[in-house]
Write an enzyme that holds these catalytic residues in place. Structure first.
Site, PDB file in Angstrom:
ATOM      1  CB  SER A 167      -1.090   0.005   1.247  1.00  0.00           C
ATOM      2  OG  SER A 167      -2.120   1.076   1.005  1.00  0.00           O
TER       3      SER A 167
ATOM      4  CG  ASP B 150      -6.196  -2.085  -4.348  1.00  0.00           C
ATOM      5  OD1 ASP B 150      -6.666  -1.247  -3.789  1.00  0.00           O
ATOM      6  OD2 ASP B 150      -5.241  -2.772  -4.043  1.00  0.00           O
TER       7      ASP B 150
ATOM      8  CG  HIS C  29      -5.075  -2.758  -0.178  1.00  0.00           C
ATOM      9  ND1 HIS C  29      -4.927  -2.191  -1.306  1.00  0.00           N
ATOM     10  CD2 HIS C  29      -4.751  -1.818   0.719  1.00  0.00           C
ATOM     11  CE1 HIS C  29      -4.335  -0.914  -1.149  1.00  0.00           C
ATOM     12  NE2 HIS C  29      -3.971  -0.953   0.195  1.00  0.00           N
TER      13      HIS C  29
END
Length: 405
Positions: free
Chosen positions: A185, A281, A348
């Site tokens: 991330s 995502d 994610h």
């Protein structure tokens, strides 16, 4: 008490609780050992170097020493946790573990960080470092300011990166025979930002590569026609002064905010890099495709919770987003030594979790788990790994066992 490793986004408490309960049940059934707890180390002389968290406290990292054949192999992971793009946001963040080491507790080492060979077959015995995230700017800024109450705020992510890596070099990383920089991330974005700098710290003969998990953020219009992600990144770029880490060739032609996005960053990265991302995502669906402010009637709420609930119009928007990711990754597809693992599961971050990294229920592409694909790419097997999943409604059957972590 240890806290669970976190993906780079905030979730509602109820969702977190339900996810943790589901994870616990799965781990129990799979008879997996408990995750390893590694001591937290505060950076020495942080204040002298100006390498401090948002609140001025010293940054921290966790280091587990390698063993056996991995004693001279290093994996450095950059923690994620979104960003703060306004003074108010950063002032609130300084009162959490994402803005101050005063609130940090050790995170568990699992997935790609695990020392369990069955869970982490390639990197299990490497020196593993998790650099904790407390600057709110993907380890990129170099500025300071004050909030409305006159409290100082330190945007020192770049100095944190430099000081921690310098300290690690003094702890044996300078003698590494191979190294990998990774992150998920906001940490995955940071891995791209610092990839070539990391490579330059080692002799040319030492294999050094980078991995970005769920860090390929796009600059696209949301469902209301606005560019919500660009507004977030613009705030980070200007508030935290991240120009020093942006590619000079990009800055010569484009606005700094555009240069902060991975599609532009990857054009200038020369170090072999592995991109792991979902074409759908979950963070970007909720914050890029259909952020809350663009959906006042909550028409996307059910879709964002489960892609099977999406309308045909919403599926069209999601497939348009996936198509843009694939288009922007074409440069990576043609770069020698680069790797891709672009699945179509609704997820994610995947590398920090044992279930998604390498387990009997992990998602697979080309019949490989993420761990197997990364290992094959790292050692150069099969001339690299570049796997791209099919588009919805084509369903990868291994997605069905995935938890959206």
């Amino acid at each position: 008490m240890a806290t669970a490793p976190r993906p780079g986004f905030a979730a509602a408490p109820r969702v977190i609780t339900m996810t943790l309960l589901a994870v616990s049940a799965l781990l129990s059934r799979l008879s997996m050992p408990a995750a390893e707890l590694v001591e937290l180390t505060l950076l020495a002389n942080a204040q002298e170097k100006g390498a401090v968290c948002l609140d001025g406290s010293p940054p921290a990292y966790q280091l587990r020493r390698g063993f056996g054949s991995g004693t001279r192999s290093w994996l450095v992971n950059l923690e994620g946790g979104a960003w703060c793009n306004t003074t108010e946001d950063c002032s609130s963040r300084r009162l959490t573990d994402l803005g101050s080491s005063k609130f940090m507790k050790p995170v568990e080492f699992q997935g790609m960080l695990s020392n369990n060979r069955s869970e982490n077959p390639y990197f299990y015995n490497w020196n593993i470092v998790d650099i904790r995230y407390c600057d709110g700017g993907s380890f990129a800024g170099d500025a300071e300011g004050e909030d409305r109450n006159g409290t100082k705020l330190f945007y020192r992510g770049l100095r944190i990166w430099e000081a921690v890596v310098d300290q690690l070099m003094g702890k044996g990383m300078d003698a590494a025979k191979q190294a990998l920089l990774a992150g998920c991330s906001a940490g995955g974005l940071a891995a791209l930002l610092h990839c070539d700098n990391f490579r330059a710290r080692f002799p040319p003969e030492v294999p050094v590569k980078c991995l970005s998990d769920a860090g390929f953020f796009l600059d696209v219009k949301d469902s209301s026609g606005e560019r919500f992600m660009r507004s977030i990144f613009r705030g980070v770029v200007h508030l935290q002064n991240v120009r020093k880490v942006l590619p000079k060739d990009c800055l010569a032609k484009k606005d700094p905010t555009e240069c902060f996005f991975p599609p532009e960053l990857t054009k200038s990265i020369s170090t072999p890099t592995f991109i792991r991302n979902s074409g759908y995502d979950s963070y970007q669906v909720g914050n890029v495709v259909a952020p809350g402010g663009s959906d006042p009637g909550q028409s996307w709420a059910s879709c964002k919770a489960d892609i099977r609930n999406c309308t045909s119009t919403q599926i069209e928007a999601l497939n348009g987003f996936r198509k843009k990711i694939i288009e922007d990754l074409k440069i990576a597809q043609h770069k020698s030594g680069w790797g891709l693992f672009i699945d179509s599961c609704f997820n994610h971050c995947q590398t920090p979790f044992r279930i998604s990294w390498h387990s009997p229920i992990s998602l697979r592409l080309g019949n490989k788990t993420i761990a197997e694909a990364v290992a094959d790419w790292y050692v150069g097997k099969d001339h690299g790994v570049k796997e791209i999943d099919c588009a919805y409604p084509c369903i990868n059957p291994t997605c069905r066992s995935q938890l959206d972590l």
